[in-house]
Write a protein that holds these residues in place. Structure first.
Motif, PDB file in Angstrom:
ATOM      1  N   LYS A  76     -14.639  51.378  14.776  1.00  0.00           N
ATOM      2  CA  LYS A  76     -14.064  50.561  13.701  1.00  0.00           C
ATOM      3  C   LYS A  76     -12.536  50.516  13.759  1.00  0.00           C
ATOM      4  O   LYS A  76     -11.901  49.937  12.877  1.00  0.00           O
ATOM      5  CB  LYS A  76     -14.499  51.087  12.334  1.00  0.00           C
ATOM      6  CG  LYS A  76     -15.989  50.973  12.085  1.00  0.00           C
ATOM      7  CD  LYS A  76     -16.348  51.462  10.687  1.00  0.00           C
ATOM      8  CE  LYS A  76     -17.837  51.301  10.434  1.00  0.00           C
ATOM      9  NZ  LYS A  76     -18.225  51.773   9.078  1.00  0.00           N
ATOM     10  N   ASN A  77     -11.947  51.162  14.767  1.00  0.00           N
ATOM     11  CA  ASN A  77     -10.473  51.205  14.886  1.00  0.00           C
ATOM     12  C   ASN A  77      -9.827  51.703  13.600  1.00  0.00           C
ATOM     13  O   ASN A  77      -8.815  51.142  13.136  1.00  0.00           O
ATOM     14  CB  ASN A  77      -9.910  49.830  15.242  1.00  0.00           C
ATOM     15  CG  ASN A  77     -10.207  49.427  16.668  1.00  0.00           C
ATOM     16  OD1 ASN A  77     -10.686  50.228  17.469  1.00  0.00           O
ATOM     17  ND2 ASN A  77      -9.932  48.180  17.001  1.00  0.00           N
ATOM     18  N   THR A  78     -10.399  52.739  13.037  1.00  0.00           N
ATOM     19  CA  THR A  78      -9.931  53.213  11.735  1.00  0.00           C
ATOM     20  C   THR A  78      -9.737  54.725  11.732  1.00  0.00           C
ATOM     21  O   THR A  78     -10.567  55.465  12.242  1.00  0.00           O
ATOM     22  CB  THR A  78     -10.904  52.813  10.613  1.00  0.00           C
ATOM     23  OG1 THR A  78     -11.072  51.394  10.627  1.00  0.00           O
ATOM     24  CG2 THR A  78     -10.373  53.226   9.253  1.00  0.00           C
ATOM     25  N   LEU A  79      -8.630  55.130  11.132  1.00  0.00           N
ATOM     26  CA  LEU A  79      -8.273  56.529  10.927  1.00  0.00           C
ATOM     27  C   LEU A  79      -8.448  56.851   9.451  1.00  0.00           C
ATOM     28  O   LEU A  79      -8.182  55.998   8.592  1.00  0.00           O
ATOM     29  CB  LEU A  79      -6.814  56.754  11.336  1.00  0.00           C
ATOM     30  CG  LEU A  79      -6.199  58.121  11.119  1.00  0.00           C
ATOM     31  CD1 LEU A  79      -6.767  59.115  12.134  1.00  0.00           C
ATOM     32  CD2 LEU A  79      -4.681  58.036  11.249  1.00  0.00           C
ATOM     33  N   TYR A  80      -8.871  58.073   9.151  1.00  0.00           N
ATOM     34  CA  TYR A  80      -9.091  58.475   7.765  1.00  0.00           C
ATOM     35  C   TYR A  80      -8.371  59.781   7.452  1.00  0.00           C
ATOM     36  O   TYR A  80      -8.103  60.587   8.336  1.00  0.00           O
ATOM     37  CB  TYR A  80     -10.583  58.682   7.490  1.00  0.00           C
ATOM     38  CG  TYR A  80     -11.449  57.479   7.768  1.00  0.00           C
ATOM     39  CD1 TYR A  80     -12.185  57.397   8.942  1.00  0.00           C
ATOM     40  CD2 TYR A  80     -11.527  56.437   6.851  1.00  0.00           C
ATOM     41  CE1 TYR A  80     -12.981  56.290   9.205  1.00  0.00           C
ATOM     42  CE2 TYR A  80     -12.313  55.334   7.101  1.00  0.00           C
ATOM     43  CZ  TYR A  80     -13.045  55.263   8.281  1.00  0.00           C
ATOM     44  OH  TYR A  80     -13.824  54.164   8.530  1.00  0.00           O
ATOM     45  N   LEU A  81      -8.091  59.961   6.164  1.00  0.00           N
ATOM     46  CA  LEU A  81      -7.627  61.251   5.670  1.00  0.00           C
ATOM     47  C   LEU A  81      -8.341  61.507   4.353  1.00  0.00           C
ATOM     48  O   LEU A  81      -8.093  60.818   3.360  1.00  0.00           O
ATOM     49  CB  LEU A  81      -6.112  61.278   5.454  1.00  0.00           C
ATOM     50  CG  LEU A  81      -5.547  62.647   5.053  1.00  0.00           C
ATOM     51  CD1 LEU A  81      -5.673  63.634   6.220  1.00  0.00           C
ATOM     52  CD2 LEU A  81      -4.098  62.537   4.599  1.00  0.00           C
ATOM     53  N   GLN A  82      -9.264  62.463   4.372  1.00  0.00           N
ATOM     54  CA  GLN A  82      -9.960  62.870   3.154  1.00  0.00           C
ATOM     55  C   GLN A  82      -9.131  63.952   2.479  1.00  0.00           C
ATOM     56  O   GLN A  82      -8.888  65.007   3.067  1.00  0.00           O
ATOM     57  CB  GLN A  82     -11.359  63.398   3.477  1.00  0.00           C
ATOM     58  CG  GLN A  82     -12.133  63.893   2.277  1.00  0.00           C
ATOM     59  CD  GLN A  82     -12.498  62.788   1.308  1.00  0.00           C
ATOM     60  OE1 GLN A  82     -12.931  61.710   1.715  1.00  0.00           O
ATOM     61  NE2 GLN A  82     -12.333  63.047   0.016  1.00  0.00           N
TER      62      GLN A  82
END
Length: 123
Positions: A76-82
């Motif tokens: 998805k070409n996506t970075l996350y920060l929870q």
């Protein structure tokens, strides 16, 4: 050209949770280390976390270790920060950035940046 767009910021109560996202375009996302960096009001930039190209190696600043989780979805070409157990000192503009190098070597060099998303931790 490379474009990084953060989203998901907002107001969260102390102890609460928030998930930030960073959508990448114009780049082979899966080939770069990615970073989260933040800037609190009146302060300089502070590195928060890093993740390698495949997502299996992560690093965190001591101030967020055990509370924040960085992850990525290369499909998805996506970075996350929870962000969990939020504290007032987490209040900042959060930026995602990609490494300068197309490599799985950890250079810790910042290339392109997003525009940032504001996170405010307050009751």
């Amino acid at each position: 050209q490379v474009q990084l767009v953060e989203s998901g910021g907002g107001l969260v109560q102390p102890g609460g949770s928030l998930r930030l996202s960073c959508s990448a375009s114009g780049v082979t996302f899966s080939s770069y280390w990615m970073y989260w960096v933040r800037q609190a009001p009146g302060k300089g930039l502070e590195w928060v976390s890093s993740i390698n190209t495949g997502g299996g190696t992560t690093y965190y600043d001591d101030s967020v270790k055990g509370r924040f989780t960085i992850s990525r979805d290369n499909a998805k070409n996506t970075l996350y920060l929870q962000m969990n157990s939020a504290k007032s000192e987490d209040t900042a503009v959060y930026y995602c950035a990609k490494d300068l190098h197309n490599s799985d070597t950890y250079y810790y060099t910042f290339g392109s940046w997003g525009q940032g998303t504001q996170v405010t931790v307050s009751s």
